[in-house]
Design a protein around this motif. Structure first.
Motif, PDB file in Angstrom:
ATOM      1  N   LEU A  40      -5.547   9.527  -9.527  1.00 34.62           N
ATOM      2  CA  LEU A  40      -4.128   9.180  -9.539  1.00 34.62           C
ATOM      3  C   LEU A  40      -3.546   9.108  -8.129  1.00 34.62           C
ATOM      4  O   LEU A  40      -2.555   8.404  -7.890  1.00 34.62           O
ATOM      5  CB  LEU A  40      -3.354  10.202 -10.377  1.00 34.62           C
ATOM      6  N   LEU A  41      -4.171   9.806  -7.196  1.00 37.66           N
ATOM      7  CA  LEU A  41      -3.681   9.809  -5.815  1.00 37.66           C
ATOM      8  C   LEU A  41      -3.929   8.480  -5.101  1.00 37.66           C
ATOM      9  O   LEU A  41      -3.500   8.298  -3.961  1.00 37.66           O
ATOM     10  CB  LEU A  41      -4.330  10.956  -5.036  1.00 37.66           C
ATOM     11  N   LEU A  42      -4.604   7.557  -5.777  1.00 43.03           N
ATOM     12  CA  LEU A  42      -4.755   6.211  -5.220  1.00 43.03           C
ATOM     13  C   LEU A  42      -3.391   5.537  -5.060  1.00 43.03           C
ATOM     14  O   LEU A  42      -3.182   4.771  -4.114  1.00 43.03           O
ATOM     15  CB  LEU A  42      -5.651   5.364  -6.132  1.00 43.03           C
ATOM     16  N   LEU A  43      -2.460   5.829  -5.964  1.00 42.98           N
ATOM     17  CA  LEU A  43      -1.138   5.186  -5.916  1.00 42.98           C
ATOM     18  C   LEU A  43      -0.364   5.547  -4.646  1.00 42.98           C
ATOM     19  O   LEU A  43       0.091   4.646  -3.927  1.00 42.98           O
ATOM     20  CB  LEU A  43      -0.338   5.549  -7.171  1.00 42.98           C
ATOM     21  N   PRO A  44      -0.187   6.833  -4.320  1.00 46.12           N
ATOM     22  CA  PRO A  44       0.500   7.129  -3.054  1.00 46.12           C
ATOM     23  C   PRO A  44      -0.285   6.670  -1.830  1.00 46.12           C
ATOM     24  O   PRO A  44       0.314   6.353  -0.799  1.00 46.12           O
ATOM     25  CB  PRO A  44       0.660   8.654  -3.073  1.00 46.12           C
ATOM     26  N   ALA A  45      -1.611   6.622  -1.940  1.00 44.65           N
ATOM     27  CA  ALA A  45      -2.412   6.130  -0.813  1.00 44.65           C
ATOM     28  C   ALA A  45      -2.088   4.663  -0.532  1.00 44.65           C
ATOM     29  O   ALA A  45      -1.932   4.256   0.627  1.00 44.65           O
ATOM     30  CB  ALA A  45      -3.901   6.301  -1.113  1.00 44.65           C
ATOM     31  N   LEU A  46      -1.964   3.871  -1.587  1.00 44.05           N
ATOM     32  CA  LEU A  46      -1.619   2.460  -1.420  1.00 44.05           C
ATOM     33  C   LEU A  46      -0.191   2.299  -0.903  1.00 44.05           C
ATOM     34  O   LEU A  46       0.086   1.413  -0.085  1.00 44.05           O
ATOM     35  CB  LEU A  46      -1.789   1.719  -2.748  1.00 44.05           C
ATOM     36  N   MET A  47       0.717   3.147  -1.368  1.00 44.31           N
ATOM     37  CA  MET A  47       2.095   3.104  -0.875  1.00 44.31           C
ATOM     38  C   MET A  47       2.141   3.419   0.621  1.00 44.31           C
ATOM     39  O   MET A  47       2.912   2.813   1.371  1.00 44.31           O
ATOM     40  CB  MET A  47       2.958   4.105  -1.644  1.00 44.31           C
ATOM     41  N   THR A  48       1.316   4.353   1.040  1.00 46.02           N
ATOM     42  CA  THR A  48       1.248   4.704   2.464  1.00 46.02           C
ATOM     43  C   THR A  48       0.894   3.488   3.307  1.00 46.02           C
ATOM     44  O   THR A  48       1.568   3.173   4.300  1.00 46.02           O
ATOM     45  CB  THR A  48       0.191   5.804   2.692  1.00 46.02           C
ATOM     46  N   LEU A  49      -0.165   2.806   2.908  1.00 47.75           N
ATOM     47  CA  LEU A  49      -0.626   1.657   3.686  1.00 47.75           C
ATOM     48  C   LEU A  49       0.381   0.512   3.630  1.00 47.75           C
ATOM     49  O   LEU A  49       0.592  -0.184   4.631  1.00 47.75           O
ATOM     50  CB  LEU A  49      -1.990   1.206   3.160  1.00 47.75           C
ATOM     51  N   GLY A  50       1.023   0.330   2.475  1.00 45.97           N
ATOM     52  CA  GLY A  50       2.019  -0.728   2.357  1.00 45.97           C
ATOM     53  C   GLY A  50       3.214  -0.492   3.266  1.00 45.97           C
ATOM     54  O   GLY A  50       3.666  -1.401   3.982  1.00 45.97           O
ATOM     55  N   LEU A  51       3.742   0.721   3.266  1.00 48.77           N
ATOM     56  CA  LEU A  51       4.890   1.045   4.115  1.00 48.77           C
ATOM     57  C   LEU A  51       4.522   1.002   5.597  1.00 48.77           C
ATOM     58  O   LEU A  51       5.346   0.640   6.442  1.00 48.77           O
ATOM     59  CB  LEU A  51       5.429   2.430   3.756  1.00 48.77           C
ATOM     60  N   LEU A  52       3.294   1.366   5.897  1.00 51.38           N
ATOM     61  CA  LEU A  52       2.847   1.323   7.289  1.00 51.38           C
ATOM     62  C   LEU A  52       2.836  -0.117   7.804  1.00 51.38           C
ATOM     63  O   LEU A  52       3.240  -0.387   8.944  1.00 51.38           O
ATOM     64  CB  LEU A  52       1.458   1.939   7.401  1.00 51.38           C
ATOM     65  N   LEU A  53       2.407  -1.030   6.966  1.00 49.72           N
ATOM     66  CA  LEU A  53       2.418  -2.443   7.350  1.00 49.72           C
ATOM     67  C   LEU A  53       3.849  -2.951   7.522  1.00 49.72           C
ATOM     68  O   LEU A  53       4.134  -3.743   8.428  1.00 49.72           O
ATOM     69  CB  LEU A  53       1.682  -3.274   6.300  1.00 49.72           C
ATOM     70  N   VAL A  54       4.753  -2.490   6.660  1.00 45.53           N
ATOM     71  CA  VAL A  54       6.165  -2.864   6.793  1.00 45.53           C
ATOM     72  C   VAL A  54       6.721  -2.356   8.126  1.00 45.53           C
ATOM     73  O   VAL A  54       7.423  -3.081   8.843  1.00 45.53           O
ATOM     74  CB  VAL A  54       6.990  -2.294   5.620  1.00 45.53           C
ATOM     75  N   ALA A  55       6.395  -1.109   8.463  1.00 43.18           N
ATOM     76  CA  ALA A  55       6.856  -0.538   9.731  1.00 43.18           C
ATOM     77  C   ALA A  55       6.316  -1.335  10.915  1.00 43.18           C
ATOM     78  O   ALA A  55       7.029  -1.574  11.896  1.00 43.18           O
ATOM     79  CB  ALA A  55       6.419   0.926   9.832  1.00 43.18           C
ATOM     80  N   ARG A  56       5.065  -1.746  10.808  1.00 41.35           N
ATOM     81  CA  ARG A  56       4.457  -2.531  11.893  1.00 41.35           C
ATOM     82  C   ARG A  56       5.160  -3.878  12.065  1.00 41.35           C
ATOM     83  O   ARG A  56       5.372  -4.343  13.193  1.00 41.35           O
ATOM     84  CB  ARG A  56       2.968  -2.742  11.588  1.00 41.35           C
ATOM     85  N   LEU A  57       5.541  -4.489  10.955  1.00 42.03           N
ATOM     86  CA  LEU A  57       6.213  -5.787  11.018  1.00 42.03           C
ATOM     87  C   LEU A  57       7.646  -5.666  11.537  1.00 42.03           C
ATOM     88  O   LEU A  57       8.108  -6.501  12.316  1.00 42.03           O
ATOM     89  CB  LEU A  57       6.212  -6.444   9.637  1.00 42.03           C
ATOM     90  N   LEU A  58       8.343  -4.610  11.117  1.00 43.76           N
ATOM     91  CA  LEU A  58       9.745  -4.445  11.509  1.00 43.76           C
ATOM     92  C   LEU A  58       9.902  -3.895  12.921  1.00 43.76           C
ATOM     93  O   LEU A  58      10.864  -4.220  13.620  1.00 43.76           O
ATOM     94  CB  LEU A  58      10.460  -3.520  10.518  1.00 43.76           C
ATOM     95  N   TYR A  59       8.964  -3.038  13.332  1.00 46.76           N
ATOM     96  CA  TYR A  59       9.067  -2.392  14.641  1.00 46.76           C
ATOM     97  C   TYR A  59       7.748  -2.542  15.403  1.00 46.76           C
ATOM     98  O   TYR A  59       7.027  -1.566  15.614  1.00 46.76           O
ATOM     99  CB  TYR A  59       9.410  -0.909  14.483  1.00 46.76           C
ATOM    100  N   PRO A  60       7.425  -3.753  15.821  1.00 46.34           N
ATOM    101  CA  PRO A  60       6.155  -3.959  16.526  1.00 46.34           C
ATOM    102  C   PRO A  60       6.104  -3.282  17.889  1.00 46.34           C
ATOM    103  O   PRO A  60       5.029  -2.986  18.402  1.00 46.34           O
ATOM    104  CB  PRO A  60       6.071  -5.482  16.666  1.00 46.34           C
ATOM    105  N   GLN A  61       7.281  -3.009  18.475  1.00 45.53           N
ATOM    106  CA  GLN A  61       7.334  -2.391  19.802  1.00 45.53           C
ATOM    107  C   GLN A  61       8.401  -1.297  19.835  1.00 45.53           C
ATOM    108  O   GLN A  61       9.500  -1.502  20.348  1.00 45.53           O
ATOM    109  CB  GLN A  61       7.632  -3.437  20.873  1.00 45.53           C
ATOM    110  N   PRO A  62       8.098  -0.117  19.286  1.00 48.60           N
ATOM    111  CA  PRO A  62       9.079   0.978  19.311  1.00 48.60           C
ATOM    112  C   PRO A  62       9.465   1.400  20.718  1.00 48.60           C
ATOM    113  O   PRO A  62      10.507   2.007  20.925  1.00 48.60           O
ATOM    114  CB  PRO A  62       8.343   2.119  18.590  1.00 48.60           C
ATOM    115  N   GLU A  63       8.622   1.069  21.701  1.00 45.57           N
ATOM    116  CA  GLU A  63       8.942   1.448  23.077  1.00 45.57           C
ATOM    117  C   GLU A  63      10.173   0.719  23.604  1.00 45.57           C
ATOM    118  O   GLU A  63      10.680   1.033  24.682  1.00 45.57           O
ATOM    119  CB  GLU A  63       7.760   1.182  24.007  1.00 45.57           C
ATOM    120  N   ALA A  64      10.674  -0.251  22.820  1.00 49.21           N
ATOM    121  CA  ALA A  64      11.892  -0.950  23.219  1.00 49.21           C
ATOM    122  C   ALA A  64      13.101  -0.026  23.207  1.00 49.21           C
ATOM    123  O   ALA A  64      14.184  -0.390  23.640  1.00 49.21           O
ATOM    124  CB  ALA A  64      12.150  -2.138  22.288  1.00 49.21           C
TER     125      ALA A  64
END
Length: 305
Positions: free
Chosen positions: A182-206
């Protein structure tokens, strides 16, 4: 002059707003990551026992896992500093960890399960240094204590809910593999949100953070004192896998209750991270002294209580 001051104030407000949203989004990533990992961790000890592992084996797996999880951060941190591929290493590390957790459902013997646990620790070692660099850019804008405290609180909320869900599955299924699956579900959510963060904030050093380029010889003496203290604390550390194994074998805690005990500990940790993160910004490093003394009492309470 007045116009410039207003514009500067607006820029600072905008930077803080962006930084706060980034911390929240990464907090959501950590929420689901710890939902998955800590949910698994809450039953790893009893699970290894069911698969035939001895107390020595559980202790060695847990200890070696922590060694991998911390020692290899030196290498990961150095690589991330040199390559500046913070996002790539973060994604890679999370990918390894989130794949290892649900695969525990397929373990038919304790060495295979142990290998997956070590793999999860490897993923954490890879991801944490570059992830913390990304977070530091945002935390600088809103305060390091508050920024990392908020992130840690969300992290610990996941660490609270994961074990509770696992306890519920165990109560219904009476077996460990369905809980891991059952822990596969939060694992997939983790990776999905991480990709969203990468797309929205590609350069946090800004966020306009100035980083210090320190060499080892330039580090102050207090750093090395702190490092020795941290090493001594770690030397007295016992992983929950060994604790939970002891709970079940000594029959001090019924097996279905073990994840509930872990969930309670995570709840306390999450609440404390907000409070002490806020206090750290005001009191400083001295706050760690009483906290370390209090936490050192865990060993006699767990193993002799």
């Amino acid at each position: 002059m007045a116009t410039g001051s207003v514009e500067d104030a607006e820029d600072r407000s905008r930077s803080r707003s962006v930084a706060f949203r980034f911390v929240l989004l990464f907090g959501a990533v950590s929420f689901f990551a710890d939902f998955a990992y800590e949910g698994a961790r809450s039953i790893v000890g009893p699970y290894l026992a069911v698969l035939g592992a001895s107390a020595t084996a559980v202790g060695m797996v847990a200890g070696f896992g922590e060694l991998i999880g911390y020692a290899l951060r030196l290498l990961s941190g150095r690589i991330s500093d040199r390559t500046r591929r913070f996002w790539l290493l973060t994604l890679f590390g999370y990918g390894i960890s989130m794949a290892a957790v649900p695969l525990l459902a397929l373990a038919s013997n304790w060495p295979f399960a142990a290998g997956l646990l070590l793999l999860e620790r490897l993923g954490k070692a890879i991801r944490n240094p570059p992830r913390d660099v990304l977070l530091s850019h945002a935390a600088k804008e809103i305060g390091y204590g508050w920024g990392f405290g908020l992130h840690q609180a969300l992290d610990q909320c996941g660490a609270l809910i994961g074990p509770l869900l696992v306890a519920g599955v165990l109560a219904v299924q009476k077996e460990y593999p369905p809980a891991f699956a059952l822990l596969l579900l939060p694992a997939l959510m983790t990776l999905g949100l991480l990709l969203v963060a990468r797309l929205l904030y590609p350069q946090p050093e800004a966020a306009k953070v100035t980083l210090l380029d320190l060499k080892a010889k330039e580090l102050p003496g207090v750093f090395w004192i702190y490092l020795v203290a941290a090493a001594l604390v770690a030397a007295g550390f016992a992983d929950f896998a060994l604790m939970s194994y002891h709970f079940v074998k000594a029959k001090t805690v019924p097996a279905p209750w073990v994840p509930l005990v872990y969930a309670a500990a995570m709840g306390v940790s999450g609440a404390a991270s907000l409070v002490f993160g806020w206090l750290f910004d005001r009191v400083g490093l001295v706050l760690l002294i009483p906290l370390t003394v209090v936490s050192s009492l865990f060993a006699p309470l767990v193993f002799l209580g």
